[in-house]
Design a protein around this motif. Structure first.
Motif, short mmCIF file in Angstrom:
data_model
loop_
_atom_site.label_atom_id
_atom_site.label_comp_id
_atom_site.label_asym_id
_atom_site.label_seq_id
_atom_site.Cartn_x
_atom_site.Cartn_y
_atom_site.Cartn_z
N LEU A 90 0.85 -1.19 0.00
CA LEU A 90 0.00 0.00 0.00
C LEU A 90 0.89 1.24 0.00
CD1 LEU A 90 -2.63 -1.02 2.73
CD2 LEU A 90 -2.81 -1.28 0.24
N ASP A 91 0.51 2.23 -0.79
CA ASP A 91 1.29 3.46 -0.89
C ASP A 91 0.80 4.45 0.16
OD1 ASP A 91 1.77 6.05 -3.44
OD2 ASP A 91 2.98 5.46 -1.69
N LEU A 92 1.41 4.38 1.36
CA LEU A 92 0.96 5.19 2.48
C LEU A 92 1.94 6.32 2.77
CD1 LEU A 92 -0.13 2.44 5.05
CD2 LEU A 92 -1.50 3.52 3.25
N THR A 93 1.39 7.43 3.23
CA THR A 93 2.24 8.51 3.71
C THR A 93 2.75 8.15 5.10
OG1 THR A 93 0.44 9.69 4.81
CG2 THR A 93 0.81 10.18 2.48
N GLN A 94 3.69 8.94 5.60
CA GLN A 94 4.22 8.71 6.93
C GLN A 94 3.11 8.74 7.98
OE1 GLN A 94 7.01 7.85 8.31
NE2 GLN A 94 6.53 8.33 10.44
N GLU A 139 -0.14 8.24 7.52
CA GLU A 139 -1.04 7.10 7.34
C GLU A 139 -0.41 5.82 7.89
OE1 GLU A 139 -1.45 7.40 3.16
OE2 GLU A 139 -3.00 8.95 3.23
N PHE A 140 0.89 5.68 7.70
CA PHE A 140 1.59 4.52 8.24
C PHE A 140 1.49 4.50 9.76
CE2 PHE A 140 4.69 1.11 8.07
CZ PHE A 140 5.33 1.20 9.30
N VAL A 199 -9.57 13.76 8.34
CA VAL A 199 -9.11 13.87 6.96
C VAL A 199 -8.19 12.71 6.60
CG1 VAL A 199 -7.76 15.25 5.34
CG2 VAL A 199 -9.35 16.38 6.92
N ASN A 200 -7.27 12.42 7.50
CA ASN A 200 -6.32 11.34 7.22
C ASN A 200 -6.98 9.97 7.28
OD1 ASN A 200 -3.23 12.12 6.94
ND2 ASN A 200 -4.21 13.64 8.25
N ILE A 201 -8.00 9.83 8.12
CA ILE A 201 -8.75 8.58 8.15
C ILE A 201 -9.45 8.35 6.81
CG2 ILE A 201 -10.73 7.38 9.16
CD1 ILE A 201 -8.28 7.26 10.95
N LYS A 227 -7.29 3.79 0.68
CA LYS A 227 -6.19 2.90 0.34
C LYS A 227 -6.34 1.49 0.91
CE LYS A 227 -3.01 6.81 -0.01
NZ LYS A 227 -1.72 7.42 0.45
N VAL A 228 -7.06 1.37 2.03
CA VAL A 228 -7.12 0.06 2.68
C VAL A 228 -8.45 -0.65 2.49
CG1 VAL A 228 -5.45 0.82 4.43
CG2 VAL A 228 -7.90 0.91 4.95
N GLU A 229 -9.52 0.10 2.20
CA GLU A 229 -10.85 -0.51 2.12
C GLU A 229 -11.17 -0.96 0.69
OE1 GLU A 229 -12.04 0.18 6.23
OE2 GLU A 229 -12.68 -1.17 4.61
#
Length: 230
Positions: free
Chosen positions: A155-159, A161-162, A199-201, A207-209
């Motif tokens: 998954l391409d996550l930001t810091q 989001e990680f 917002v970040n959720i 990306k995950v759902e």
């Protein structure tokens, strides 16, 4: 590296044991008395897998050392060296926590076979090593590589989001307040709008759902926060 400690006051026997165990692939530390054995064990940079103790040593004898080491570790392999006539020594050593005994005199093949067998048992009984991975449902989070995969796909996550994923996966099925998430990810000294969490959720859900409009993993706890459902 297989790490072993030998405590034997007779230099000829100690040298014999050291040479043969090194030939068998062990990293060997040797001392000539019980007190030094305890010190070597306590100060070792790498933990010992097996300790070989002569029963009759000046000062702190092998029985005393065996008892002290067993109090320090339940998984350490302990072998007692006994004289042929010291039958009760064998019993006493085993009662104090020794795993095996070798009767003097002994051959190189007997020594290495007995130590190898004990080392295998110790290795099998050792607790699992800490892992850098956290697994939750189809997700695997790896702290070392700083990656998250879903069904094996990265998954391409930001810091941020990680960090949110890390918090969620370490607290499955736990309702987390927005303020808790804010503090854990952004820090206690962050004084911005708490809506940054929402917002970040939303971005994370994209990306995950499988269906971000009907989230399966990042669920909302209305009036409170969010919950991770593995």
């Amino acid at each position: 590296m297989k790490n072993i400690l030998i405590a034997e006051d007779e230099e000829a026997i100690r040298d014999f044991v050291v040479i043969n165990l090194k030939r068998a692939g062990y990293k060997v530390t040797d001392v000539d008395n019980g007190l030094d054995a305890i010190t070597a064990y306590d100060n070792a940079e790498e933990p010992f897998d097996v300790v070989i103790l002569d029963v009759m040593m000046p000062g702190l004898d092998g029985f005393s050392v065996c008892k002290k080491l067993r109090e320090r570790s339940s998984t350490l392999g302990i072998v007692m060296l006994t004289a042929k006539s010291q039958e009760m020594d064998k019993v006493n050593g085993l009662m104090l926590g020794a795993d095996d005994y070798i009767t003097k005199p002994f051959s190189p093949s007997e020594l290495t076979a007995r130590v190898d067998a004990l080392h295998r048992r110790v290795s099998m009984a050792a607790p699992p090593q800490p892992t850098n991975e956290t697994v939750s449902g189809p997700f695997v989070l790896n702290l070392k590589s700083h990656t998250v995969t879903k069904n094996g796909q990265p998954l391409d996550l930001t810091q941020v989001e990680f960090q949110i994923m890390e918090l969620f996966m370490q607290n499955p099925e736990t309702a987390l307040e927005r303020s808790q998430i804010l503090s854990a990810v952004w820090g206690d000294d962050y004084f911005g709008d708490i809506k940054i969490v929402d917002v970040n959720i939303r971005r994370l859900r994209m990306k995950v759902e499988d269906d971000p409009s009907n989230p399966r993993y990042v669920t909302t706890v209305w009036g409170f926060g969010y919950k991770w459902m593995p």
